[in-house]
Design an enzyme around this catalytic site. Structure first.
Site, PDB file in Angstrom:
ATOM      1  N   ASN A  21      42.569 -21.714 -12.689  1.00 61.19           N
ATOM      2  CA  ASN A  21      41.415 -22.590 -12.462  1.00 61.19           C
ATOM      3  C   ASN A  21      40.559 -22.168 -11.275  1.00 61.19           C
ATOM      4  OD1 ASN A  21      44.074 -23.554 -11.468  1.00 61.19           O
ATOM      5  ND2 ASN A  21      42.840 -24.986 -10.284  1.00 61.19           N
ATOM      6  N   GLN A  33      42.244 -24.266 -18.688  1.00 58.67           N
ATOM      7  CA  GLN A  33      40.998 -23.567 -18.330  1.00 58.67           C
ATOM      8  C   GLN A  33      40.659 -22.470 -19.339  1.00 58.67           C
ATOM      9  OE1 GLN A  33      38.946 -24.407 -15.892  1.00 58.67           O
ATOM     10  NE2 GLN A  33      40.223 -25.855 -14.766  1.00 58.67           N
ATOM     11  N   CYS A  47      41.724 -31.695  -3.610  1.00 57.71           N
ATOM     12  CA  CYS A  47      42.802 -32.635  -3.919  1.00 57.71           C
ATOM     13  C   CYS A  47      42.181 -33.976  -4.270  1.00 57.71           C
ATOM     14  CB  CYS A  47      43.732 -32.834  -2.736  1.00 57.71           C
ATOM     15  SG  CYS A  47      43.817 -31.448  -1.632  1.00 57.71           S
TER      16      CYS A  47
HETATM   17  N1  PLP Z   1      45.907 -27.495 -15.263  1.00 52.24           N
HETATM   18  C1  PLP Z   1      44.805 -26.873 -14.829  1.00 52.24           C
HETATM   19  C2  PLP Z   1      44.737 -25.377 -14.861  1.00 52.24           C
HETATM   20  C3  PLP Z   1      43.716 -27.604 -14.357  1.00 52.24           C
HETATM   21  O1  PLP Z   1      42.620 -26.968 -13.928  1.00 52.24           O
HETATM   22  C4  PLP Z   1      43.812 -29.029 -14.338  1.00 52.24           C
HETATM   23  C5  PLP Z   1      42.713 -29.845 -13.791  1.00 52.24           C
HETATM   24  O2  PLP Z   1      42.206 -29.587 -12.707  1.00 52.24           O
HETATM   25  C6  PLP Z   1      44.988 -29.628 -14.811  1.00 52.24           C
HETATM   26  C7  PLP Z   1      46.009 -28.837 -15.255  1.00 52.24           C
HETATM   27  C8  PLP Z   1      45.146 -31.126 -14.833  1.00 52.24           C
HETATM   28  O3  PLP Z   1      44.370 -31.694 -15.865  1.00 52.24           O
HETATM   29  P1  PLP Z   1      44.133 -33.260 -16.037  1.00 52.24           P
HETATM   30  O4  PLP Z   1      43.017 -33.615 -15.118  1.00 52.24           O
HETATM   31  O5  PLP Z   1      43.753 -33.452 -17.483  1.00 52.24           O
HETATM   32  O6  PLP Z   1      45.405 -33.962 -15.709  1.00 52.24           O
END
Ligand code: PLP
Length: 388
Positions: A156, A184, A331
């Site tokens: 991300n 992502q 955060c």
């Molecule tokens: N995994 C990745 C790579 C993310 O970028 C995010 C969100 O920032 C999440 C998991 C968590 O997603 P959610 O907001 O649907 O819980």
């Protein structure tokens, strides 16, 4: 958002697409409970089952293998558990090996106890270290249970694409389970659960233009499944109890239908805009460091460090110029944390990095304005040795 602002934080959340918005609005008027057997209930059930097919289509899975959740974080907490079942037989998972660059949703380890967590390092290029993974798995004590490996397909922060098929090969040789966070990656790079060799995929609606508060855990088969995280009325075939959210699910499915087709063609203009912005950034500040530029990245992300500019300061400076972007990992408190991704790549995380992430509706004019803001911010930064 005021017309004068530009939104360049699509990896944090993508704007709601018009298709998703209409789907949400029409679902709002459905009154039935999807578990009810009457016509009103069946209408909502039909919507949910159609949505399941759409989300499955996004990643080449079977509709029956899609479990809707409240988001990727819940999907991660559902699948990251020592307690599995193979049909009716309990299956113990001994340890979770997660890469050092995972999102906290995965990095926290779900329902595994701390002592069952192990970190897979990444190379300085930001790619999972396959040699280290092989060594970790070779040393895995099978008496504890099977090994589970969790890696993301696309990071991300950097946008770097991880070598998931090669990782799957390694995991398969030791009979482990592979969980892939594809949050992502969806809509930004081809996504097929079989080709990746993943046992489970994690998806999130709001990263692809759907509403927040929906996501999915997608399984390759239906036999090997985690113990439920939320128990109750037995919805989602007992894997996730609680009345489904048809509004969010309908929006998620509409977004999935839109981004799941012709990913390469959809990404081409976005990548061209991203590349032109990178060129302008380099022209304005030759010392800008663009992380992950030499490895395979998705086409919408720029993760960069400007020497002499702290990420927190940079984020505010861009915000004042009307550009919304991210610094490090934002955060929930809004506080800027030190990027664990930069740390894992061996950079000094104190200065941090900024992330520009764009998408479908980003225009050339916005890229120009972002480049101008970048040039201004770069010119104003305090260079090393300069007086305060
Ligand atoms: N995994 C990745 C790579 C993310 O970028 C995010 C969100 O920032 C999440 C998991 C968590 O997603 P959610 O907001 O649907 O819980």
């Amino acid at each position: 958002m005021s017309g004068s602002r530009i939104y360049m934080d699509w990896n944090a959340t993508a704007p709601l697409s018009s298709d998703a918005r209409s789907a949400c609005l029409s679902a709002l008027d459905l009154i039935g409970n999807p578990s009810s057997v009457h016509g009103e209930g069946r209408a909502v059930r039909t919507l949910i089952e159609n949505a399941r097919r759409d989300v499955a289509g996004l990643c080449g899975a079977k509709a029956a293998s899609v479990i809707f959740t409240s988001g990727a974080t819940e999907a991660a907490n559902l699948v990251l558990t020592p307690d599995f079942r193979m049909g009716r037989t309990p299956l113990k998972i001994g340890k979770l090996y997660a890469s050092a660059i995972e999102h906290p949703a995965v990095r926290e380890g779900g329902r595994f106890p701390r002592e069952a967590l192990s970190e897979i390092p990444v190379t300085s290029a930001g790619v999972v270290d396959l040699h280290a993974l092989r060594e970790l798995l070779a040393a895995h004590d099978r008496a504890l249970g099977l090994p589970m490996v969790a890696v993301m397909l696309v990071n991300n922060e950097t946008g770097i694409i991880q070598p998931v098929a090669a990782i799957a090969e390694i995991v398969r040789t030791v009979g482990g389970i592979l969980v892939v966070d594809a949050v992502q990656a969806a809509g930004r790079t081809p996504l097929a659960i079989e080709d990746l060799g993943a046992d489970f995929l994690i998806l999130s609606s709001h990263k692809i233009g759907g509403p927040k508060g929906a996501g999915a855990l997608v399984a390759r088969g239906e036999v090997m499944m985690p113990a439920p995280l939320i128990r109750g009325g037995g919805q989602e075939k007992g894997h996730r109890s609680g009345t489904e959210n048809p509004v969010a699910i309908a929006g998620f499915a509409a977004a999935a239908r839109k981004v799941g087709v012709d990913v390469a063609a959809r990404m081409a203009p976005i990548t061209a805009l991203r590349d032109s912005l990178e060129r302008e950034m380099q022209a304005a500040a030759a010392d800008v460091v663009i992380h992950g530029r030499d490895v395979s990245r998705v086409g919408n992300t720029i993760f960069f460090t400007l020497p002499g500019l702290k990420a927190e300061t940079g984020q505010i400076a861009f915000d004042l110029e009307g550009v919304a972007l991210s610094a490090g990992s934002a955060c929930s408190s809004g506080k800027v944390g030190r990027s664990h991704v930069l740390t894992a790549m061996g950079y000094d995380p104190r200065q941090g990095a900024l992330r520009i992430s764009i998408g479908e509706t980003t225009s050339e004019a916005e890229i120009e304005r972002c480049a101008a803001a970048f040039a201004k911010v770069a010119a104003r930064r305090r260079m090393p040795g300069q007086a305060a």
